[in-house]
Design a protein around this motif. Structure first.
Motif, PDB file in Angstrom:
ATOM      1  N   LEU A 141       4.799   4.578  -3.196  1.00  0.00           N
ATOM      2  CA  LEU A 141       5.820   4.135  -2.249  1.00  0.00           C
ATOM      3  C   LEU A 141       5.213   3.192  -1.220  1.00  0.00           C
ATOM      4  CD1 LEU A 141       7.763   7.495  -1.649  1.00  0.00           C
ATOM      5  CD2 LEU A 141       8.408   5.580  -3.124  1.00  0.00           C
ATOM      6  N   GLY A 142       5.893   2.083  -0.997  1.00  0.00           N
ATOM      7  CA  GLY A 142       5.436   1.086  -0.039  1.00  0.00           C
ATOM      8  C   GLY A 142       4.487   0.064  -0.614  1.00  0.00           C
ATOM      9  N   ALA A 143       3.959   0.314  -1.799  1.00  0.00           N
ATOM     10  CA  ALA A 143       3.019  -0.623  -2.407  1.00  0.00           C
ATOM     11  C   ALA A 143       3.761  -1.746  -3.115  1.00  0.00           C
ATOM     12  CB  ALA A 143       2.109   0.115  -3.381  1.00  0.00           C
ATOM     13  N   SER A 144       3.040  -2.801  -3.409  1.00  0.00           N
ATOM     14  CA  SER A 144       3.622  -3.912  -4.160  1.00  0.00           C
ATOM     15  C   SER A 144       3.560  -3.605  -5.650  1.00  0.00           C
ATOM     16  CB  SER A 144       2.852  -5.203  -3.870  1.00  0.00           C
ATOM     17  OG  SER A 144       3.274  -6.239  -4.750  1.00  0.00           O
ATOM     18  N   PRO A 145       4.637  -3.839  -6.388  1.00  0.00           N
ATOM     19  CA  PRO A 145       4.611  -3.551  -7.828  1.00  0.00           C
ATOM     20  C   PRO A 145       3.609  -4.422  -8.591  1.00  0.00           C
ATOM     21  CG  PRO A 145       6.601  -4.736  -7.242  1.00  0.00           C
ATOM     22  CD  PRO A 145       5.950  -4.357  -5.962  1.00  0.00           C
ATOM     23  N   GLN A 146       3.190  -5.537  -7.977  1.00  0.00           N
ATOM     24  CA  GLN A 146       2.233  -6.412  -8.648  1.00  0.00           C
ATOM     25  C   GLN A 146       0.808  -5.906  -8.547  1.00  0.00           C
ATOM     26  OE1 GLN A 146       2.961 -10.725  -8.066  1.00  0.00           O
ATOM     27  NE2 GLN A 146       4.598 -10.135  -6.658  1.00  0.00           N
ATOM     28  N   HIS A 147       0.583  -4.918  -7.700  1.00  0.00           N
ATOM     29  CA  HIS A 147      -0.782  -4.448  -7.455  1.00  0.00           C
ATOM     30  C   HIS A 147      -1.023  -3.032  -7.970  1.00  0.00           C
ATOM     31  CE1 HIS A 147      -0.678  -7.466  -3.859  1.00  0.00           C
ATOM     32  NE2 HIS A 147      -0.987  -8.070  -5.010  1.00  0.00           N
ATOM     33  N   LEU A 148      -0.178  -2.553  -8.843  1.00  0.00           N
ATOM     34  CA  LEU A 148      -0.357  -1.222  -9.413  1.00  0.00           C
ATOM     35  C   LEU A 148      -1.298  -1.276 -10.609  1.00  0.00           C
ATOM     36  CD1 LEU A 148       3.322   0.144  -9.314  1.00  0.00           C
ATOM     37  CD2 LEU A 148       1.518   0.393  -7.596  1.00  0.00           C
ATOM     38  N   SER A 149      -1.788  -0.111 -11.007  1.00  0.00           N
ATOM     39  CA  SER A 149      -2.682  -0.062 -12.166  1.00  0.00           C
ATOM     40  C   SER A 149      -1.940  -0.412 -13.457  1.00  0.00           C
ATOM     41  CB  SER A 149      -3.311   1.333 -12.289  1.00  0.00           C
ATOM     42  OG  SER A 149      -2.300   2.328 -12.384  1.00  0.00           O
ATOM     43  N   ASP A 150      -0.643  -0.064 -13.531  1.00  0.00           N
ATOM     44  CA  ASP A 150       0.171  -0.446 -14.687  1.00  0.00           C
ATOM     45  C   ASP A 150       0.620  -1.901 -14.555  1.00  0.00           C
ATOM     46  OD1 ASP A 150       0.107   2.051 -15.941  1.00  0.00           O
ATOM     47  OD2 ASP A 150       1.777   2.789 -14.719  1.00  0.00           O
ATOM     48  N   ILE A 151       0.857  -2.536 -15.692  1.00  0.00           N
ATOM     49  CA  ILE A 151       1.405  -3.897 -15.697  1.00  0.00           C
ATOM     50  C   ILE A 151       2.915  -3.777 -15.551  1.00  0.00           C
ATOM     51  CG2 ILE A 151       1.643  -6.037 -16.993  1.00  0.00           C
ATOM     52  CD1 ILE A 151      -0.903  -5.323 -18.486  1.00  0.00           C
ATOM     53  N   VAL A 152       3.424  -4.042 -14.356  1.00  0.00           N
ATOM     54  CA  VAL A 152       4.842  -3.885 -14.057  1.00  0.00           C
ATOM     55  C   VAL A 152       5.552  -5.216 -14.315  1.00  0.00           C
ATOM     56  CG1 VAL A 152       6.547  -3.313 -12.296  1.00  0.00           C
ATOM     57  CG2 VAL A 152       4.351  -2.110 -12.346  1.00  0.00           C
ATOM     58  N   LEU A 153       6.647  -5.152 -15.067  1.00  0.00           N
ATOM     59  CA  LEU A 153       7.435  -6.334 -15.393  1.00  0.00           C
ATOM     60  C   LEU A 153       8.646  -6.485 -14.486  1.00  0.00           C
ATOM     61  CD1 LEU A 153       7.417  -6.025 -19.286  1.00  0.00           C
ATOM     62  CD2 LEU A 153       5.858  -7.340 -17.844  1.00  0.00           C
TER      63      LEU A 153
END
Length: 338
Positions: free
Chosen positions: A293-305
């Motif tokens: 929560l609050g993080a950017s989806p581009q910076h997660l360990s998973d490849i978020v589309l």
């Protein structure tokens, strides 16, 4: 429609046993009935007499039970005591009937199949909820069902609607519930429990059929998610106006892949890999975790589309989803099973 009238229209899958196992079960049942009769006659052997007025031995009891249950009845051994005759009426006669049922079990099974199917249909209609209805079991429908099953959906939670008896036989063999009829008719879709479905896949072979089926399905299930496939892009607005949430243009999608394959074949291989969940990589959707929560989806360990927020899909680079919120769902690339 009454349940008995739906036999042959709605088909509920059932586990099929081998012929050898079915015959073995009937033989064991017949032997059980026979020895039960032998045991009862032997316990009450003082109430029986043979033509020579001798006391009955175990072999005599076995002989009497055999000829009695098979309705041969030579009459050389008969019950003469009132107690023995009463037991014969209350116990031996029902055993004789059950024994005959086993002997002609195949015929009776055919005669009772309609009643059994009607009962199964009645139970299924009263319990079916939040299932998936698939309209059309051609190439597209069959592939869609295979993808759902590979992704963890139980075959019993999928109902196939088609008018072709041959394809419905194939669907039933895979454990799917089937309904035979025209999916553009509301009464047919009602038989499939469309009004209680959570998702509806329209994979008809004709665009006009797909539009009418979608319109009918949306009328029956206002809150269900409807995914429809059409051949021509010019019909996209029609099927969306009919109530489809997602539309897949099969001809254009195949055309794009063919075009890409001539110049960048590796891209096509990756796309095929993403669409095959049983190996390599796959596109999946999941809930966000508390520490995300609050993080950017581009910076997660998973490849978020993409991020699904409030039922709307946003691309990962959309400023609206710069920060992940509670209730979001992530569309990401996951590694398939080895």
């Amino acid at each position: 429609m009454p349940d008995h009238a739906l036999v042959g229209v709605v088909r509920i899958p059932e586990m099929q046993s081998s012929p050898g196992r079915a015959i073995s079960k009937r033989v064991l049942f017949a032997l059980g009935a026979l020895f039960a009769a032998v045991f009862i006659v032997y316990l009450d052997r003082d109430g029986y007499r043979d033509v020579q007025d001798n006391e009955l031995s175990f072999l005599d009891c076995l002989y009497y039970a055999t000829v009695s249950l098979s309705t041969t009845g030579y009459g050389d051994i008969t019950p003469f005591a009132p107690e023995a005759r009463l037991i014969n009426v209350l116990v031996i006669t029902p055993l004789r009937v059950m024994f005959l049922i086993v002997l002609v079990g195949t015929t009776l099974e055919v005669l009772t199949e309609r009643s059994r199917q009607a009962l199964k249909i009645q139970r299924w209609r009263s319990k079916v909820r939040n299932h998936t209805v698939v309209v059309g079991y051609g190439t597209k429908g069959k592939t869609a069902v295979a993808a759902m099953v590979e992704d963890g959906t139980k075959p019993s939670e999928i109902v196939v609607v088609d008018s072709n008896p041959t394809v419905l036989e194939n669907a039933a063999a895979k454990g799917l519930v089937t309904v035979r009829g025209d999916a553009t008719r509301s009464d047919v879709l009602r038989l499939a429990g469309t009004q209680h479905a959570s998702a509806i896949i329209v994979a008809a072979n004709r665009d006009d059929t797909a539009v009418l089926a979608t319109l009918t399905a949306r009328e029956l299930a206002p809150n269900a998610k409807i995914v429809a496939s059409i051949r021509e892009a010019e019909n996209t607005h029609l099927i969306r106006q009919s109530g489809a949430d997602s539309v897949i243009v099969s001809s254009e999608t195949a055309g794009r892949l063919l075009g890409l394959a001539t110049s960048t074949p590796a891209v096509v291989e990756i796309i095929e890999d993403l669409l095959t969940p049983d190996e390599g990589f796959a596109i999946a959707e999941r809930d966000v975790e508390r520490d995300e929560l609050g993080a950017s989806p581009q910076h997660l360990s998973d490849i978020v589309l993409g991020v699904v927020r409030g039922g709307t899909l946003h691309r990962v680079d959309d400023s609206v989803v710069d920060a992940i919120e509670d209730g979001d769902r992530l569309l990401y690339v996951r590694k398939g099973p080895a």
